[in-house]
Design a protein around this motif. Sequence first.
Motif, PDB file in Angstrom:
ATOM      1  N   ARG A   1      15.285  18.277  10.066  1.00  0.00           N
ATOM      2  CA  ARG A   1      15.007  17.057  11.050  1.00  0.00           C
ATOM      3  C   ARG A   1      13.885  17.659  12.205  1.00  0.00           C
ATOM      4  O   ARG A   1      12.775  17.195  12.118  1.00  0.00           O
ATOM      5  N   HIS A   2      14.187  18.992  12.781  1.00  0.00           N
ATOM      6  CA  HIS A   2      13.019  19.392  13.543  1.00  0.00           C
ATOM      7  C   HIS A   2      12.087  20.361  13.284  1.00  0.00           C
ATOM      8  O   HIS A   2      11.771  20.974  14.155  1.00  0.00           O
ATOM      9  N   MET A   3      12.497  20.906  12.374  1.00  0.00           N
ATOM     10  CA  MET A   3      12.198  22.688  12.094  1.00  0.00           C
ATOM     11  C   MET A   3      11.062  22.028  11.408  1.00  0.00           C
ATOM     12  O   MET A   3      11.165  21.733   9.484  1.00  0.00           O
ATOM     13  N   PRO A   4       9.492  23.578  11.239  1.00  0.00           N
ATOM     14  CA  PRO A   4       9.354  24.353  11.869  1.00  0.00           C
ATOM     15  C   PRO A   4       8.877  23.825  13.067  1.00  0.00           C
ATOM     16  O   PRO A   4       8.109  22.506  12.619  1.00  0.00           O
ATOM     17  N   PHE A   5       9.358  24.069  14.336  1.00  0.00           N
ATOM     18  CA  PHE A   5       8.958  23.427  15.462  1.00  0.00           C
ATOM     19  C   PHE A   5       7.515  23.004  15.798  1.00  0.00           C
ATOM     20  O   PHE A   5       7.255  22.324  15.781  1.00  0.00           O
ATOM     21  N   TYR A   6       6.363  23.714  15.098  1.00  0.00           N
ATOM     22  CA  TYR A   6       4.697  22.794  15.198  1.00  0.00           C
ATOM     23  C   TYR A   6       4.822  22.258  14.292  1.00  0.00           C
ATOM     24  O   TYR A   6       3.803  21.016  14.129  1.00  0.00           O
ATOM     25  N   ALA A   7       6.200  21.819  13.035  1.00  0.00           N
ATOM     26  CA  ALA A   7       5.324  20.908  11.978  1.00  0.00           C
ATOM     27  C   ALA A   7       6.759  19.954  11.767  1.00  0.00           C
ATOM     28  O   ALA A   7       6.987  19.933  10.402  1.00  0.00           O
ATOM     29  N   PRO A   8       7.469  19.553  12.763  1.00  0.00           N
ATOM     30  CA  PRO A   8       9.032  19.470  12.378  1.00  0.00           C
ATOM     31  C   PRO A   8       9.120  18.386  11.507  1.00  0.00           C
ATOM     32  O   PRO A   8       8.205  17.181  11.045  1.00  0.00           O
ATOM     33  N   GLY A   9      10.211  18.532  10.562  1.00  0.00           N
ATOM     34  CA  GLY A   9      10.133  17.712   9.522  1.00  0.00           C
ATOM     35  C   GLY A   9       9.962  17.726   8.129  1.00  0.00           C
ATOM     36  O   GLY A   9       9.841  16.544   7.562  1.00  0.00           O
ATOM     37  N   THR A  10       8.954  18.608   7.453  1.00  0.00           N
ATOM     38  CA  THR A  10       8.370  18.871   7.221  1.00  0.00           C
ATOM     39  C   THR A  10       8.980  20.190   5.943  1.00  0.00           C
ATOM     40  O   THR A  10       8.248  19.897   4.906  1.00  0.00           O
ATOM     41  N   MET A  11      10.113  20.214   6.130  1.00  0.00           N
ATOM     42  CA  MET A  11      10.361  20.964   4.947  1.00  0.00           C
ATOM     43  C   MET A  11      11.193  20.290   3.679  1.00  0.00           C
ATOM     44  O   MET A  11      12.100  19.434   4.518  1.00  0.00           O
ATOM     45  N   GLY A  12      11.232  20.650   2.792  1.00  0.00           N
ATOM     46  CA  GLY A  12      11.794  19.964   1.629  1.00  0.00           C
ATOM     47  C   GLY A  12      13.195  20.366   1.974  1.00  0.00           C
ATOM     48  O   GLY A  12      14.020  20.377   2.227  1.00  0.00           O
TER      49      GLY A  12
END
Lengths: 217, 457
Positions: A132-143
């Motif tokens: 939901r929230h990570m990584p901090f500088y680009a939140p919500g961008t991990m698969g």
Amino acid sequence: MSKLKTSKFGLGLAAGVMALGLSTAGIAGGFNGIGANITEKAVDPWDISVFYDGTNLPKGSGTVEAGQQPYDAKCAMCHGAFGEGAEGYPKMAGDPMPAFIQSLKQGLDGVGNRGVNNAWGHAPTLFDMIKRHMPFYAPGTMGVDESYAVTCYVLNLGGIVDMDFTCSNETLADVDMPAREYYVTDTRPDVDNKRCMSDCYDEKPKVVGAAVTGVSE
Amino acid sequence: MSETTLDQTPQSDAREGVASSDRRKFLRKSVALAASGAAAAAAGNAYAGDVKLETVTDPLKPGATRNILGRGVVSVPYGMPSKFEKHVVRRNVSWLTADTVASISFTPWQDLNGIITPNGLHFERHHAGAVDVDPETHRLVIHGMVDKPMIFTMEDLKRMPSHTAIHFLECPANGAMEWRGVQMDSMQFTHGMMACSEWTGVKLTDLMEYVGVDPKSTWLYAEGTDGSALQRSIPMEGAKDQFGEPLPADSCEMYKDAMIAYAQNGEALRPENGYPIRFLLPGCEANMSIKWLRRIKFVDKPLVTYQETRHYIEPLPDGTIRQFSLVNETNSVINYPCPDNQMKGKGAYEIRGIAWSGRGKIAHVDVSVDGGKNWKEAELVEPVMSKCVTKFKLPFEWNGDEHLIMSRATDETGYVQPTLMQLRNVRGTNSIYHKNSIQAWKIEKTGEVKNVQIENF
């Protein structure tokens, strides 16, 4: 009606005449006709919330090993290569539970020592937070698989799962989180002050002070 | 009243026509302090006995604003405070968080005189920064255990029956820096994670009726559309935690006052406070009043989110970790005098402060000027409303002695605001949140006012 336009009363009369033709049945108000129906299927892409027990975990998986590369690349600069935290960013691995509890009992500062191994009740929540929230500088961008892998890597940093563990929608709910059994629901009010109005204390108040100055930038 | 000429009030001097040399010295000092010497004709002129006329404005002389034209209307299309009020702003504490996008700012209550916080001064708490959400494209979805899952535009929400109420919002970390000892030299930082506004929106219970919430639903959760997509679980009747333990009854009633708010003090919400809509859960820790609200889901168990297992928890000295401590209990503080508002000479003052309770109305506020030995009930300033800041005041004559001043609020449930030692005895010093203890300020003989703690009761 048009003749009345020159009169200073014209507008009021005109409105009055028009009102005669209107129904008063609608005064009831309410919600009728407002908004649109939507199907749960349509909401699905929004519904990323994972429950503590693993409900709604998305299908996918990731190993501890697979988590190292994305963790080092996207997370370590804030949370430390070993989960030790950095520059005010949270630790991933704090004191082990017995030491954490001991520090609480002794009144030592345990706050800065929170990590997945002493202040997280349920592993699915960790996945939810990362996805939901990570990584901090680009939140919500991990698969999804990447988030499972990073979850697994962080759990390993906290000594909670072994190197060969695979985190998935099947396994995460059963991970034994060390802090789980320590949670208790609110039992306040937990203090009972009395509304004493005079001669409340015999002792003189023991005053401590020395506030920090210059903190207000 | 006091002993020497210097301690007399200006009025009494004027009445008696006193203009002693001591008096002149005092006047010069006042002028220098108050008007930076500009009106320094001071002593000796026709108004020698009247401090007010000399130090403020001489109406018979042209002042800086008298023979010029001021600004035209709409020269400032959205009005701003006077340039002389520049110090009244939100502030943050740089060492408290690593980054301002996941941080908090503080409301300057020391400079406020009502129960309403101006919108630009409402404290901010972001987890991934304040975002600009376009109301044209933004939607609110309500789904889960409901008859009709529905989606609403912002205009849809404004068509619905509206609900308006004045409520405070308080971060549960308000006062957190003071658990272990005195730390902050400003009331803004000891109590500024709280603000109070008039909110308008749609009542949650009205929406619940419209979408037909299943009576078996015991929790709902709300989610924002910012980078953190912040989500919190909100209990309803019958709510149990993840171990099957029931939540306190009062927590389970809180949703009845909740609303989906689109207006704050009459205008649209500010971006920092959730524009275009936010969840508003009066009485509970403000983290639950999800900003930039996009989704509400009715469910039958808590999510136990990050915010509920890692963040807003209280590790206790018995080795347990308290969770779902949602209600903001009764609190109060004196904002005049306080470290930001020091004494300006002996004589008459009005002790003023603010009190609030997440459980309802404030019933009493008592004030002590002797460190808690004796208390006097202060006057509550109307209106006194539920889950709303209430002002209190009490006249005070300062004769130059040291004092420990403090306020103690009691709410309509009979709960009395505790002392810091009572809280520490139960919760230790690691619980961070919900520090609602009695705040003591020390008035020094010099007139300085300091933040102190009383360590023996």
